[in-house]
Scaffold this active site. Structure first.
Site, short mmCIF file in Angstrom:
data_model
loop_
_atom_site.label_atom_id
_atom_site.label_comp_id
_atom_site.label_asym_id
_atom_site.label_seq_id
_atom_site.Cartn_x
_atom_site.Cartn_y
_atom_site.Cartn_z
N GLU A 69 0.59 -1.15 -0.01
CA GLU A 69 -0.25 -0.17 0.08
C GLU A 69 0.99 1.15 0.04
OE1 GLU A 69 -1.41 3.22 0.67
OE2 GLU A 69 -1.74 2.57 2.69
N CYS A 78 -1.91 8.59 2.68
CA CYS A 78 -1.82 8.19 1.21
C CYS A 78 -3.01 8.94 0.38
CB CYS A 78 -1.51 6.78 1.29
SG CYS A 78 -0.16 6.13 1.81
#
Length: 474
Positions: free
Chosen positions: A248, A283
């Site tokens: 990720e 993110c």
């Protein structure tokens, strides 16, 4: 006097060897010393995780009960954990409390999923000559899971790796971010108190460039789960051969506000607050904002007013909205990126000011797609607001990125919404919400340089188990 924390090996906290400091991100004062795991200790952690997996197993009910007991203890220590996050990550105390609650829910979901791990029946009779056969699959734990976690959500993102791994029946070697290890250590302490047997979780502390090669080169580790930068993600992938990896990674999260948005005030409020929450260090934090030209000036003014009213400063104060970035270097990098954008023609609508590790919420206009604040992951409290005219053209701009984690779009036109769902090249598209929205129980992951594989308890358990196909002649 600062407390010294050790490495967790076979159920014991080893406090030997060289140490490094963890700092309060607002005051820059040392708050703890962390014992650094050397090569021998790191290998010992892997040894122990491997032998534990080979020789000991927890039943499904035992896994469920341990995770739920941990939930009770997390709730008991919720404020203590939030204060640790606030100090070592610089996250506002309100956001820290929210993170702990999210992590608790991640543990609950993982405990529930532990009871649902199963294979599937398969229609082997559909193949000629197999009428006297049956087929089904079962799922088995994959083995030793290496979890490498980031600084920005030290509780919840660690929970997203540890809880599913335990629920699936694996053992874990955890390497937390060196800037925020205390939260992970506290999680380890609570899991032991909750009854997790020794060996099922080992924690090694230190710096990625030192410990990383030891972890990735040891073939006794069956699977890696990593959240962090694309550069490190690629290094892990290239170093682990054919063993499975869940990555990720980064994003430069795009968000579109179309002219037919139903609630403009809500859209602007979300775009601004979710772009500046956790100092933009997420993110999926809002970064690129594309606004239809019919409402562009109105959005710009509303966004400016909201940003100007945000309180910046000490994250331990209840009224603070934006705390410090993770360190002075990151704040200076952000300052340089903004200055570079201005030199290239961008204008600062609000913000652009740095005070030590504090970077004030910043809105830019007149940006171009080639500026770092647009094409790279800014990972800071900086958003750029760009006008557009044609929805198809803006979809192309949104897709013209090496990243593809999540995107958001605000529109009341179902056709535009469904076209976005179909055409936007991202792992997740949030309709009438910002890119930052994440429901922890749902699958979560990206495409392109944003990584591959899925998190979320159910999805993570699938990644952390092996499906065996069984055929039987009857």
């Amino acid at each position: 006097m600062t407390e010294t924390y050790g490495n967790l090996i076979n159920g014991e906290w080893i406090k030997d060897g060289e140490t490094f400091d963890v700092f309060n991100k607002y005051t820059n004062e040392p708050i703890a010393k962390i014992c650094k795991a050397d090569e021998a200790l790191t290998k010992k952690a892997i040894d122990n995780a491997y032998e534990t997996f080979k020789n000991e197993r927890l039943s499904v009910i035992e896994r469920h009960d341990i995770l739920m007991k941990a939930v009770e203890l997390f709730r008991k220590h919720k404020e203590e954990i939030a204060q640790i996050i606030c100090a070592e990550a610089g996250k506002t105390i309100r956001d820290a409390r929210t993170e702990v609650e999210r992590g608790i829910q991640t543990f609950i979901a993982s405990a529930e999923e532990a009871k649902r791990i199963c294979g599937q029946g398969m229609p082997i009779q559909a193949m000629p000559g197999n009428d006297e056969k049956m087929a089904f699959s079962i799922r088995e734990p994959i083995g030793v899971v290496c979890a490498i976690t980031p600084f920005n959500f030290p509780f919840n993102l660690t929970a997203h790796k540890i809880a599913p791994a335990i629920a699936a029946g694996n053992t874990v070697v955890l390497k937390p971010a060196e800037k925020t290890p205390i939260t992970a250590i506290k999680m380890g302490e609570i899991l032991l108190e909750a009854g997790l047997p020794k060996g099922f979780l080992n924690i090694v502390n230190g710096f990625g460039h030192e410990i990383g090669p030891i972890l990735t080169s040891d073939e006794r580790i069956a699977m890696y789960t990593f959240t962090g930068s694309p550069a490190v993600g690629k290094l892990i992938k290239n170093s682990t051969g054919i063993r499975p990896v869940t990555l990720e990674l980064g994003n430069n999260s795009p968000n579109i506000i179309h002219h037919d948005v139903k609630d403009l005030d809500r859209a602007v409020e979300l775009v601004v607050t979710k772009g500046f929450g956790n100092s933009g260090q997420a993110c999926i934090a809002v970064q690129r904002v594309y606004v239809h030209e019919d409402i562009y000036e109105e959005v710009l003014e509303k966004a400016k007013q909201i940003a100007e009213n945000l309180k910046v400063g000490d994250p331990s104060l209840e009224e603070t909205d934006v705390g410090p970035m993770i360190g002075l270097e990151e704040a200076k990098r952000t300052e340089n990126w903004v200055k570079e954008a201005v030199e290239q023609g961008a204008e600062i609508v609000v913000g652009g000011k740095r005070e030590g590790s504090l970077f004030h919420p910043t809105i830019l206009k007149n940006v171009t797609e080639e500026m770092k604040v647009m094409c790279e992951e800014v990972f800071a409290p900086v958003i750029s607001i760009v006008p557009y005219n044609d929805i198809d053209e803006v979809f192309q701009k949104v897709n013209d990125s090496k990243f593809g984690l999540q995107a958001g779009i605000f529109t009341s036109d179902i056709h535009v919404a469904m076209k976005a769902a179909k055409e936007l090249e991202f792992g997740g598209i949030n309709i009438n919400d910002v890119s930052t929205f994440r429901a922890d129980i749902l699958p979560y992951g990206g495409v392109k340089d944003s990584g591959f594989g899925k998190e979320g308890p159910r999805s993570a358990i699938e990644e952390m188990t092996v499906e065996k196909v069984i055929t039987m002649h009857i």
